[in-house]
Scaffold this motif. Structure first.
Motif, PDB file in Angstrom:
ATOM      1  N   ALA A 227      36.509 -47.829  46.611  1.00  8.95           N
ATOM      2  CA  ALA A 227      35.588 -47.433  47.670  1.00  8.95           C
ATOM      3  C   ALA A 227      35.569 -48.497  48.755  1.00  8.95           C
ATOM      4  CB  ALA A 227      34.183 -47.225  47.105  1.00  8.95           C
ATOM      5  N   TRP A 228      35.231 -48.058  49.957  1.00  6.31           N
ATOM      6  CA  TRP A 228      35.127 -48.958  51.093  1.00  6.31           C
ATOM      7  C   TRP A 228      33.934 -49.878  50.907  1.00  6.31           C
ATOM      8  CZ3 TRP A 228      31.454 -49.937  54.846  1.00  6.31           C
ATOM      9  CH2 TRP A 228      31.891 -50.608  56.000  1.00  6.31           C
ATOM     10  N   GLY A 229      34.126 -51.145  51.200  1.00  2.76           N
ATOM     11  CA  GLY A 229      33.043 -52.107  51.102  1.00  2.76           C
ATOM     12  C   GLY A 229      33.579 -53.496  50.841  1.00  2.76           C
ATOM     13  N   TYR A 230      32.673 -54.460  50.785  1.00  2.00           N
ATOM     14  CA  TYR A 230      33.088 -55.841  50.544  1.00  2.00           C
ATOM     15  C   TYR A 230      33.580 -55.984  49.114  1.00  2.00           C
ATOM     16  CZ  TYR A 230      33.131 -60.887  50.183  1.00  2.00           C
ATOM     17  OH  TYR A 230      33.522 -62.186  49.984  1.00  2.00           O
ATOM     18  N   ASP A 231      34.749 -56.588  48.957  1.00  2.00           N
ATOM     19  CA  ASP A 231      35.366 -56.796  47.648  1.00  2.00           C
ATOM     20  C   ASP A 231      35.931 -58.209  47.644  1.00  2.00           C
ATOM     21  OD1 ASP A 231      37.425 -56.949  45.592  1.00  2.00           O
ATOM     22  OD2 ASP A 231      37.269 -54.776  45.418  1.00  2.00           O
TER      23      ASP A 231
ATOM     24  N   VAL B 221      13.699 -60.213  57.902  1.00  2.00           N
ATOM     25  CA  VAL B 221      14.847 -60.739  57.167  1.00  2.00           C
ATOM     26  C   VAL B 221      14.382 -61.367  55.863  1.00  2.00           C
ATOM     27  CG1 VAL B 221      16.811 -62.292  57.233  1.00  2.00           C
ATOM     28  CG2 VAL B 221      16.010 -61.234  59.341  1.00  2.00           C
ATOM     29  N   LEU B 222      15.052 -61.021  54.768  1.00  2.00           N
ATOM     30  CA  LEU B 222      14.787 -61.656  53.482  1.00  2.00           C
ATOM     31  C   LEU B 222      15.839 -62.694  53.140  1.00  2.00           C
ATOM     32  CD1 LEU B 222      13.687 -58.570  51.333  1.00  2.00           C
ATOM     33  CD2 LEU B 222      12.246 -60.304  52.416  1.00  2.00           C
ATOM     34  N   GLY B 223      17.099 -62.411  53.403  1.00  2.00           N
ATOM     35  CA  GLY B 223      18.144 -63.379  53.103  1.00  2.00           C
ATOM     36  C   GLY B 223      19.495 -62.728  52.927  1.00  2.00           C
ATOM     37  N   GLN B 224      20.509 -63.563  52.749  1.00  2.00           N
ATOM     38  CA  GLN B 224      21.884 -63.107  52.561  1.00  2.00           C
ATOM     39  C   GLN B 224      22.313 -63.325  51.119  1.00  2.00           C
ATOM     40  OE1 GLN B 224      23.211 -65.705  56.040  1.00  2.00           O
ATOM     41  NE2 GLN B 224      24.683 -64.009  56.144  1.00  2.00           N
ATOM     42  N   GLY B 225      23.129 -62.413  50.642  1.00  2.00           N
ATOM     43  CA  GLY B 225      23.650 -62.573  49.298  1.00  2.00           C
ATOM     44  C   GLY B 225      24.642 -63.716  49.198  1.00  2.00           C
ATOM     45  N   ARG B 226      25.503 -63.833  50.189  1.00  2.00           N
ATOM     46  CA  ARG B 226      26.537 -64.874  50.186  1.00  2.00           C
ATOM     47  C   ARG B 226      26.610 -65.501  51.581  1.00  2.00           C
ATOM     48  NH1 ARG B 226      29.824 -64.581  45.671  1.00  2.00           N
ATOM     49  NH2 ARG B 226      29.610 -62.681  44.418  1.00  2.00           N
ATOM     50  N   PRO B 227      25.698 -66.395  51.898  1.00  2.00           N
ATOM     51  CA  PRO B 227      25.672 -66.967  53.248  1.00  2.00           C
ATOM     52  C   PRO B 227      26.909 -67.786  53.590  1.00  2.00           C
ATOM     53  CG  PRO B 227      24.123 -68.111  51.791  1.00  2.00           C
ATOM     54  CD  PRO B 227      24.586 -66.900  51.057  1.00  2.00           C
TER      55      PRO B 227
ATOM     56  N   PRO C  19      29.225 -59.329  52.741  1.00  2.00           N
ATOM     57  CA  PRO C  19      28.665 -59.020  51.426  1.00  2.00           C
ATOM     58  C   PRO C  19      27.247 -58.481  51.492  1.00  2.00           C
ATOM     59  CG  PRO C  19      29.624 -61.228  51.467  1.00  2.00           C
ATOM     60  CD  PRO C  19      29.575 -60.751  52.884  1.00  2.00           C
ATOM     61  N   GLY C  20      26.553 -58.743  52.595  1.00  2.00           N
ATOM     62  CA  GLY C  20      25.270 -58.077  52.755  1.00  2.00           C
ATOM     63  C   GLY C  20      24.091 -58.990  52.987  1.00  2.00           C
ATOM     64  N   SER C  21      23.122 -58.470  53.727  1.00  2.00           N
ATOM     65  CA  SER C  21      21.841 -59.122  53.961  1.00  2.00           C
ATOM     66  C   SER C  21      20.729 -58.166  53.564  1.00  2.00           C
ATOM     67  CB  SER C  21      21.683 -59.508  55.439  1.00  2.00           C
ATOM     68  OG  SER C  21      22.671 -60.440  55.828  1.00  2.00           O
TER      69      SER C  21
ATOM     70  N   GLU D 131       9.934 -50.913  52.160  1.00  2.00           N
ATOM     71  CA  GLU D 131      11.263 -50.663  51.618  1.00  2.00           C
ATOM     72  C   GLU D 131      12.131 -51.915  51.745  1.00  2.00           C
ATOM     73  OE1 GLU D 131      11.684 -45.921  52.806  1.00  2.00           O
ATOM     74  OE2 GLU D 131      12.598 -47.457  54.086  1.00  2.00           O
ATOM     75  N   VAL D 132      13.005 -52.112  50.768  1.00  2.00           N
ATOM     76  CA  VAL D 132      14.024 -53.153  50.858  1.00  2.00           C
ATOM     77  C   VAL D 132      15.319 -52.491  51.300  1.00  2.00           C
ATOM     78  CG1 VAL D 132      15.378 -54.874  49.614  1.00  2.00           C
ATOM     79  CG2 VAL D 132      12.944 -54.591  49.100  1.00  2.00           C
ATOM     80  N   VAL D 133      15.912 -53.008  52.350  1.00  2.00           N
ATOM     81  CA  VAL D 133      17.132 -52.452  52.928  1.00  2.00           C
ATOM     82  C   VAL D 133      18.271 -53.448  52.739  1.00  2.00           C
ATOM     83  CG1 VAL D 133      18.246 -51.625  55.037  1.00  2.00           C
ATOM     84  CG2 VAL D 133      15.816 -51.137  54.627  1.00  2.00           C
ATOM     85  N   LEU D 134      19.399 -52.980  52.262  1.00  2.00           N
ATOM     86  CA  LEU D 134      20.607 -53.795  52.148  1.00  2.00           C
ATOM     87  C   LEU D 134      21.590 -53.343  53.216  1.00  2.00           C
ATOM     88  CD1 LEU D 134      22.457 -55.848  50.738  1.00  2.00           C
ATOM     89  CD2 LEU D 134      23.128 -54.024  49.150  1.00  2.00           C
ATOM     90  N   ALA D 135      22.021 -54.280  54.049  1.00  2.00           N
ATOM     91  CA  ALA D 135      22.965 -54.004  55.137  1.00  2.00           C
ATOM     92  C   ALA D 135      24.291 -54.687  54.820  1.00  2.00           C
ATOM     93  CB  ALA D 135      22.406 -54.503  56.463  1.00  2.00           C
ATOM     94  N   THR D 136      25.374 -53.914  54.722  1.00  2.00           N
ATOM     95  CA  THR D 136      26.671 -54.460  54.341  1.00  2.00           C
ATOM     96  C   THR D 136      27.773 -53.864  55.204  1.00  2.00           C
ATOM     97  OG1 THR D 136      27.156 -52.738  52.711  1.00  2.00           O
ATOM     98  CG2 THR D 136      25.901 -54.633  51.947  1.00  2.00           C
ATOM     99  N   THR D 137      28.962 -54.475  55.122  1.00  2.00           N
ATOM    100  CA  THR D 137      30.188 -53.896  55.665  1.00  2.00           C
ATOM    101  C   THR D 137      31.328 -54.267  54.719  1.00  2.00           C
ATOM    102  OG1 THR D 137      30.964 -55.792  56.983  1.00  2.00           O
ATOM    103  CG2 THR D 137      29.328 -54.332  58.009  1.00  2.00           C
ATOM    104  N   ASP D 138      32.538 -53.880  55.089  1.00  2.00           N
ATOM    105  CA  ASP D 138      33.695 -54.284  54.303  1.00  2.00           C
ATOM    106  C   ASP D 138      33.958 -55.779  54.421  1.00  2.00           C
ATOM    107  OD1 ASP D 138      34.267 -53.882  56.985  1.00  2.00           O
ATOM    108  OD2 ASP D 138      36.350 -53.307  56.637  1.00  2.00           O
ATOM    109  N   ARG D 139      33.417 -56.414  55.462  1.00  2.00           N
ATOM    110  CA  ARG D 139      33.636 -57.850  55.673  1.00  2.00           C
ATOM    111  C   ARG D 139      32.385 -58.691  55.438  1.00  2.00           C
ATOM    112  NH1 ARG D 139      36.484 -57.059  61.445  1.00  2.00           N
ATOM    113  NH2 ARG D 139      35.080 -55.276  61.400  1.00  2.00           N
TER     114      ARG D 139
END
Length: 692
Positions: free
Chosen positions: A455-459, A395-401, A380-382, A370-378
């Motif tokens: 919605a709550w999340g990174y924006d 670990v595969l990588g970050q969307g916005r390192p 953008p996600g890994s 499975e590919v898992v995306l981990a995010t918060t409001d602060r």
């Protein structure tokens, strides 16, 4: 289950040839915040051999692939004009991807092998003839079934001219050859197939009749009516809520007889239930929530012409086809697990990745990877790769390192009382490191208006404003989706009235709480949110010191054209416009009273307006009409038109240029003298047009 997290070399392999990075200073550059992500939409192939993802190349998002056996990463596309907006693994050895033409919301669809060979055009990227559009209600080619038992073909539907009728077609992904089935003589506009690809459910209507929900037991059987609704548009459009109690089909269960349905017969927030179409009986409630509806009702509109119209209900299935959970959007995203093993695995994932919202976004056909995306409001996600059998997380990588979560601002769920006592939800984001007292504040009303919600999340936009020192208020005014039919219907026919009051009451709440400085409140919205901006500036000019209208509705008369008698639409479309917005013929006085274009003389605050020349939803005529009135009354404004864009700026260079202009505009006008808005000699700042 116990995780043994390991850091895999996959993260290096995945971006060995592609990765770019940038330092993040205290004041985060616009280019950093609004750049295309370095990794997006990571998927694992059905067999588990490949990992695919979108990444920037040539200033456009392109499709890349990692072969997990050879450890080599390569590009599958080399687009220079239009980004790849969406893709999916249609077969174990065949990938579908789509592009959009210059913001026109006309999608080209293509198929390619994992080695980049055998590119096949499924739908040519070409301009849509204006005579064949239905404006906001255009329905592009859509997928009915990926036909898992067929190694070559998928089942799609293709809109017939401007009728909205959806003809089913079988498309060979290797040759592009299209085979048409039986004639659509039942006026179907949407279809649901069983696991074998047999069309078993049809949502039908002619130009004047009611919506009929039809069913058949097999391909040779006659269609029979399951339900009929006079006020039922949401079977076709998830954001539209009908007036009468209703239910809508989602998909067939594993047995290919039972239907999963979303029922509003007895539940204002909706309930996931089963339905037996043979006996026409409704089964027990599987899921309902007292506050929130299941699923994300607009999920299917985010898939670039490759969407499924059943995706909004949030059902989660295991590889064997058993329903194991229901996703829903509360204050934050959540899942109600129906299977104890799935619930335990989710808890284990959360223990291994603490402090983030963790979602499985892709899986192999056997469910072992499975590919898992981990995010918060602060954050953008890994992306992580989870080996279910080994219980290992890589670990595969970050969307916005380049984005550092510690520098980002927290998005807090809030509620406040509107003037009529109704509780209105929303989100408040406060700038980091500043005292929460008399802050400059930007109100950001969402678009839609009916169905979408914040919605709550990174924006990125919210974080940009907070990083520049502004509090950010997002109001889920009545009309917003996800809170039940009563809440959504509370916004029907309330342009400039109750929906606008909810936003105004949010501003007054923030001022009364001491959060916002009443002399430094701006408003920044897109699409319907742009209408809220203009309505706010002309109907409540005392509230705002500036406004930013981004592809916003400026003239309701231009919207009303699509509801006029000489614009032939099916009855359900016309009724939707009448029920939710207004009738072009019968509501002339109402439209006049709430149309901001007629009240520009009242505007006190400076305005930044930006439009896409090719926008099919809010056409450029809105911007032209607005500028004419701004000039007529000598108002202070900036005006920007991007010639290669549509309903929002997709290309990174245009997006960055726009937010630079926003930054400059805020710096110029967000510091009025104490006690009121900046009032000076109105001098137009000027107009600017850009080419691609």
């Amino acid at each position: 289950m116990t995780f043994s997290p390991i850091r895999s070399t996959l993260v290096l392999l995945l971006f060995a040839a592609l990765r770019m990075g940038a330092a993040v200073p205290a004041a985060i550059p616009v280019e950093t915040l609004f750049a295309d992500p370095e990794m997006r939409a990571v998927q694992i192939s059905p067999t588990g051999r490949y990992l695919t993802f979108l990444a920037p190349r040539n200033l456009r998002m392109n499709l890349a692939i990692l072969d997990r056996e050879t450890k080599k990463t390569a590009w599958l596309t080399n687009m220079t004009q239009e980004s790849v907006v969406y893709y999916t693994w249609a077969k174990p050895d065949r990938i579908l991807f789509s592009q959009q033409l210059a913001g026109r919301e006309s999608y080209g669809i293509y198929a390619v092998d994992p080695d980049g060979k055998n590119l096949t055009i499924i739908r040519q990227l070409a301009q849509v003839d204006e005579s064949e559009r239905l404006g906001d209600y255009d329905m592009p080619r859509d997928f009915i079934s990926m036909l898992p038992g067929d190694k070559d073909a998928v089942l799609m539907m293709e809109t017939r001219g401007n009728s909205g009728l959806a003809d089913p077609i079988r498309v060979n992904l290797r040759t592009g050859k299209t085979t048409r089935g039986a004639l659509n003589d039942i006026n179907a506009r949407a279809w649901i197939a069983d696991s074998k690809g047999v069309l078993r459910i049809a949502v039908c209507t002619d130009f004047e009749g009611p919506v009929r929900l039809l069913y058949r037991t097999n391909e040779q059987a006659k269609w029979q009516t399951l339900a009929e609704y006079r006020e039922e548009l949401s079977l076709l459009f998830p954001e539209a809520s009908p007036i009468e109690p209703h239910w809508k089909p989602i998909c067939f269960a594993k047995d290919d007889r039972t239907l999963y349905v979303l029922s509003f017969l007895e539940h204002d927030k909706g309930a996931i239930r089963t339905y037996d179409p043979e006996t026409k009986t409704m089964g027990p409630v599987i899921f309902t929530d007292p506050q929130f509806e299941p699923g994300d009702r607009l999920a299917n509109y985010r898939s670039g012409g490759l969407g499924s119209r059943a995706s909004f209900a949030g059902l989660v299935f295991d590889p064997a086809g058993e329903l194991i959970g229901v996703d829903y959007l509360a204050e934050k995203s959540a899942t109600r697990w129906l299977d104890p093993r799935a619930a335990q695995r989710a808890r284990d994932l959360d223990a291994a990745l603490p402090g983030t919202a963790n979602h499985v976004v892709s899986a192999t056909s056997d469910g072992k990877l499975e590919v898992v995306l981990a995010t918060t409001d602060r954050d953008p996600g890994s992306y992580y790769l989870f080996d279910v059998e080994k219980s290992e997380l890589s670990v595969l990588g970050q969307g916005r390192p380049a984005i550092k979560p510690a520098d980002m601002a927290e998005m807090r769920p809030i509620t406040f009382a509107a003037r009529d006592g109704a509780q209105i939800p929303g989100y408040l984001t406060l700038p980091v490191g500043r005292a929460v007292k008399n802050l400059p504040m930007i109100v950001v009303p969402h678009g839609g208006p009916f169905g979408p919600r914040d919605a709550w999340g990174y924006d990125a936009q919210v974080q940009f404003l907070a990083n520049r020192g502004y509090a950010v208020l997002q109001v889920n005014f009545r009309g917003s989706g996800g809170y039940g039919l009563e809440f959504q219907r509370g916004g029907y026919r309330q342009y400039g009235r109750r929906m606008q009051d909810d936003v105004s009451d949010g501003v007054k709440w923030a001022v009364a709480q001491g959060i916002a400085d009443p002399a430094r409140v701006g408003i920044f919205g897109a699409s319907y949110g742009g209408y809220v901006v203009l309505a706010g500036l002309v109907f409540t000019p005392e509230l705002y010191c500036l406004g930013i209208d981004y592809v916003g509705v400026a003239d309701l008369d231009l919207m009303a054209i699509s509801g006029s008698a000489d614009f032939k639409l099916p009855r359900l479309f016309r009724d939707f416009l009448k029920t939710t917005r207004f009738d072009a013929a019968d509501d002339r006085e109402l439209i006049k009273a709430i149309n901001p274009i007629h009240f520009i003389e009242r505007m006190r605050a400076p305005l930044l307006a930006a439009y896409g020349k090719n926008d099919p939803r809010v056409r450029l005529e809105h911007g032209a009409a607005l500028v004419a009135q701004l000039k007529k009354y000598g108002k202070t404004y900036d005006y920007l038109v991007e010639e290669g864009e549509g309903h929002g700026f997709r290309n990174v260079e245009n997006r960055v240029a726009f937010y630079r202009k926003v930054e400059d505009f805020l710096a110029r006008y967000m510091n009025p003298p104490a006690g009121g808005v900046r009032v000076g000699t109105p001098v137009p700042v000027g107009e600017k047009k850009k080419s691609e």
